[in-house]
Design a protein around this motif. Structure first.
Motif, PDB file in Angstrom:
ATOM      1  N   PRO A  99      -7.520  -5.143  21.891  1.00 15.88           N
ATOM      2  CA  PRO A  99      -7.591  -5.563  20.482  1.00 15.88           C
ATOM      3  C   PRO A  99      -6.228  -5.492  19.791  1.00 15.88           C
ATOM      4  O   PRO A  99      -5.663  -4.411  19.619  1.00 15.88           O
ATOM      5  N   LEU A 100      -5.709  -6.622  19.411  1.00 21.06           N
ATOM      6  CA  LEU A 100      -4.341  -6.705  18.903  1.00 21.06           C
ATOM      7  C   LEU A 100      -4.144  -5.949  17.591  1.00 21.06           C
ATOM      8  O   LEU A 100      -3.101  -5.319  17.373  1.00 21.06           O
ATOM      9  N   GLU A 101      -5.115  -6.037  16.683  1.00 24.06           N
ATOM     10  CA  GLU A 101      -4.945  -5.357  15.386  1.00 24.06           C
ATOM     11  C   GLU A 101      -4.774  -3.855  15.572  1.00 24.06           C
ATOM     12  O   GLU A 101      -3.949  -3.228  14.887  1.00 24.06           O
ATOM     13  N   TYR A 102      -5.537  -3.265  16.469  1.00 26.23           N
ATOM     14  CA  TYR A 102      -5.457  -1.822  16.669  1.00 26.23           C
ATOM     15  C   TYR A 102      -4.186  -1.435  17.434  1.00 26.23           C
ATOM     16  O   TYR A 102      -3.555  -0.423  17.132  1.00 26.23           O
ATOM     17  N   MET A 103      -3.797  -2.234  18.403  1.00 24.57           N
ATOM     18  CA  MET A 103      -2.569  -1.943  19.138  1.00 24.57           C
ATOM     19  C   MET A 103      -1.338  -2.076  18.247  1.00 24.57           C
ATOM     20  O   MET A 103      -0.335  -1.371  18.442  1.00 24.57           O
ATOM     21  N   SER A 104      -1.408  -2.950  17.247  1.00 22.27           N
ATOM     22  CA  SER A 104      -0.252  -3.149  16.370  1.00 22.27           C
ATOM     23  C   SER A 104       0.023  -1.928  15.492  1.00 22.27           C
ATOM     24  O   SER A 104       1.094  -1.826  14.890  1.00 22.27           O
ATOM     25  N   LEU A 105      -0.933  -1.016  15.414  1.00 19.70           N
ATOM     26  CA  LEU A 105      -0.747   0.195  14.604  1.00 19.70           C
ATOM     27  C   LEU A 105       0.131   1.223  15.302  1.00 19.70           C
ATOM     28  O   LEU A 105       0.558   2.198  14.683  1.00 19.70           O
ATOM     29  N   ILE A 106       0.384   1.022  16.590  1.00 15.08           N
ATOM     30  CA  ILE A 106       1.188   1.978  17.356  1.00 15.08           C
ATOM     31  C   ILE A 106       2.664   1.595  17.223  1.00 15.08           C
ATOM     32  O   ILE A 106       3.128   0.609  17.786  1.00 15.08           O
ATOM     33  N   THR A 107       3.394   2.399  16.483  1.00 12.84           N
ATOM     34  CA  THR A 107       4.818   2.149  16.256  1.00 12.84           C
ATOM     35  C   THR A 107       5.707   2.982  17.171  1.00 12.84           C
ATOM     36  O   THR A 107       6.905   2.745  17.235  1.00 12.84           O
ATOM     37  N   ASN A 108       5.125   3.972  17.839  1.00 11.70           N
ATOM     38  CA  ASN A 108       5.880   4.780  18.800  1.00 11.70           C
ATOM     39  C   ASN A 108       6.050   3.969  20.078  1.00 11.70           C
ATOM     40  O   ASN A 108       5.084   3.734  20.814  1.00 11.70           O
ATOM     41  N   LYS A 109       7.280   3.526  20.335  1.00 14.35           N
ATOM     42  CA  LYS A 109       7.530   2.637  21.478  1.00 14.35           C
ATOM     43  C   LYS A 109       7.237   3.313  22.810  1.00 14.35           C
ATOM     44  O   LYS A 109       6.769   2.669  23.757  1.00 14.35           O
ATOM     45  N   ASP A 110       7.510   4.601  22.915  1.00 16.49           N
ATOM     46  CA  ASP A 110       7.213   5.327  24.158  1.00 16.49           C
ATOM     47  C   ASP A 110       5.709   5.380  24.406  1.00 16.49           C
ATOM     48  O   ASP A 110       5.245   5.228  25.540  1.00 16.49           O
TER      49      ASP A 110
END
Length: 532
Positions: free
Chosen positions: A289-300
């Motif tokens: 789900p793209l909307e939920y994955m976009s909330l992750i700003t920690n690149k690691d």
């Protein structure tokens, strides 16, 4: 061998002179004869009787409310024993030698801790609120789902702390009872909640096997994420909820925590596997789900998730499908939405339904306390804020919101999951990982739209939280680089609990990923495993 104990059957045994001499040659100075047979294990002897011996462990992480000793009446007995350091209680743990698993008691000897919102006969419940603990007597019945564990041989070691009233509190906001200490990283990170004591206990104590918590809107999955352990939210409506102090019955489920995927699967199978409906396993589908994955700003963190998904694809032999819930809704909306966008239609549905029921479910407590003490009970600022907001939500608004949840459930199951054609797994990142220190307060919990942790409660499916790695950060506490745990959640359709866990167990083995986590600062003893 300084002492020997003989157990007698129907007749008292006679010890011959030859036997006595032999025992003396081994250093035996005393002999006891007890009137009944006993299970294997350590005992204490006094007055010709044997008493079970328990080992006391200090609750150094402040995860427990009380230690429990079982009684012959099948109720709990509050140990009320202090630990060796300030504020710690002692937890009495029996020897594993004493309990032999059988077909009837597959959990024999399994050491289990229980969140302090489940009734245990003979034990006072607190919900981590002093007023609630003061008001009500010890429980007269044990919660139905906990009875099942005892019937299957599990040993209940104690009750664990939670965010008060199973709400959302950070450690600084836990006023009546200090929040548990998350052992991971620098030791000063949030344990998350509301099942904070469960997550902290499992991540801290190798002598504890399983912890029973509860989950409404993330109370089990978030502590799994932050404390670096497995957490399973079962399909809704399977386990009994009598004796469980609920918040929102449409979302509430008992949940559990563990450190080993195989043990977790065996536990789920033995606890409620025979209650699950029979469901057909269809061709797999992996939803991203793209909307939920976009909330992750920690690149690691995002890199760990992407590698996990790539390994999952390789093992399952399929490609993940990137899905925009907003776009999919625009293309194929439910008729009930009347042309509204997803954000417009579901804007207040989760909040108005959940908050209003939660507020009403504790009206008895507020009334009982007022009648007995002629004053208002104290609750923490986050709970007070939530209750004040909830009091403004009308019954009509609540009912409309509940109706929207059902519309959204059908839409997700049909359009996103494709339940008629697939056994889908949805990958959810839970929360963005960044330092969340114990001495920092957070903003109030106000669920707008459909937060990712509301998805499984809405569709009533199982969600398995799996630790996948660690991400570095510079700690202002230790002054060095520390590592936060990272987990992902895998969501499936209702009833597919064991199939989901079996799929993940097989995947972890096949891909060479860790199938268990350790206790203490780091999940994995091998640093390379934290970067898979």
């Amino acid at each position: 061998m300084s002492g020997v104990v003989f157990t007698q059957g129907t007749e008292r045994p006679e010890i011959s002179a030859e036997a006595s001499n032999y025992l003396r040659s081994l250093g035996t100075t005393w002999i006891e004869i007890t009137p009944a047979a006993h299970s294997p294990g350590p005992y204490l002897t006094s007055g010709g009787q044997l008493f079970e011996a328990y080992r006391l462990y200090d609750d150094t992480q402040g995860a427990f409310m009380a230690g429990i000793l079982p009684s012959k009446q099948c109720q709990g007995y509050d140990l009320q024993a202090g630990g060796g350091n300030a504020q710690a209680v002692s937890i009495a743990v029996p020897s594993r030698l004493r309990h032999l698993p059988s077909e009837e008691t597959p959990f024999a000897g399994l050491r289990v801790a229980v969140k302090d919102n489940f009734g245990i006969q003979g034990i006072k419940m607190s919900l981590c609120n002093r007023a609630y603990h003061e008001l009500y007597p010890p429980a007269t019945e044990t919660a139905g789902c906990i009875k099942l564990l005892r019937q299957r041989g599990a040993v209940i070691t104690g009750t664990t702390k939670l965010a008060s009233f199973a709400a959302t509190e950070e450690p600084l906001e836990c006023i009546d009872y200090q929040a548990p200490w998350n052992p991971r990283a620098d030791g000063h990170q949030s344990p998350a909640g509301s099942s904070s004591g469960n997550g902290a206990a499992i991540a801290s104590y190798p002598w504890l096997d399983i912890a029973i918590g509860s989950d409404t809107s993330g109370s089990g999955r978030r502590p799994g994420h932050w404390n670096g352990c497995y957490a399973m939210r079962p399909s809704h409506g399977i386990l009994p909820v009598d004796g469980y102090t609920t918040s929102f019955s449409q979302f509430d489920v008992p949940t559990f925590f563990g450190r080993d995927v195989a043990i977790c699967k065996a536990f789920a199978t033995g606890w409620y596997g025979d209650m699950l409906p029979k469901v057909e396993v269809l061709p797999p589908k992996l939803v991203y789900p793209l909307e939920y994955m976009s909330l992750i700003t920690n690149k690691d963190q995002l890199s760990l998730i992407e590698r996990f998904v790539a390994d999952l694809e390789s093992t399952m032999g399929i490609k993940h499908e990137e899905v925009s819930l907003t776009s999919l809704w625009d293309i194929s909306p439910p008729a009930e939405a009347g042309g509204q966008s997803l954000d417009e239609y579901m804007k207040s549905a989760c909040r108005d339904s959940f908050f209003q029921d939660d507020y009403q479910n504790f009206s008895f407590f507020r009334q009982d306390y007022q009648e007995k003490f002629s004053r208002t009970p104290y609750v923490s600022p986050p709970v007070r804020w939530q209750w004040d907001l909830s009091a403004t939500i009308t019954q009509t608004a609540r009912d409309i919101a509940v109706g929207k949840l059902e519309v959204y459930r059908r839409w997700v199951c049909d359009t996103v999951m494709g339940e008629e054609e697939h056994s889908s797994i949805v990958v959810l990142p839970i929360e963005n990982m960044s330092p969340r220190y114990r001495d920092e307060a957070r903003t109030h919990f106000d669920p707008i739209g459909v937060p990712m942790l509301f998805l499984s409660p809405i569709i009533r499916g199982p969600e398995f939280t799996v630790p996948i790695g660690q991400v570095p950060f510079e700690s202002r506490v230790s002054g060095r680089t520390e590592h936060l745990p990272v987990a992902v959640s895998l969501l499936a359709s209702r009833g597919q609990d064991i199939h989901l866990m079996s799929t993940i167990e097989e995947f972890l083995h096949t891909s060479g990923r860790p199938t268990s986590v350790g206790t203490g600062r780091a999940m994995f003893s091998d640093p390379s495993l934290a970067k898979l």
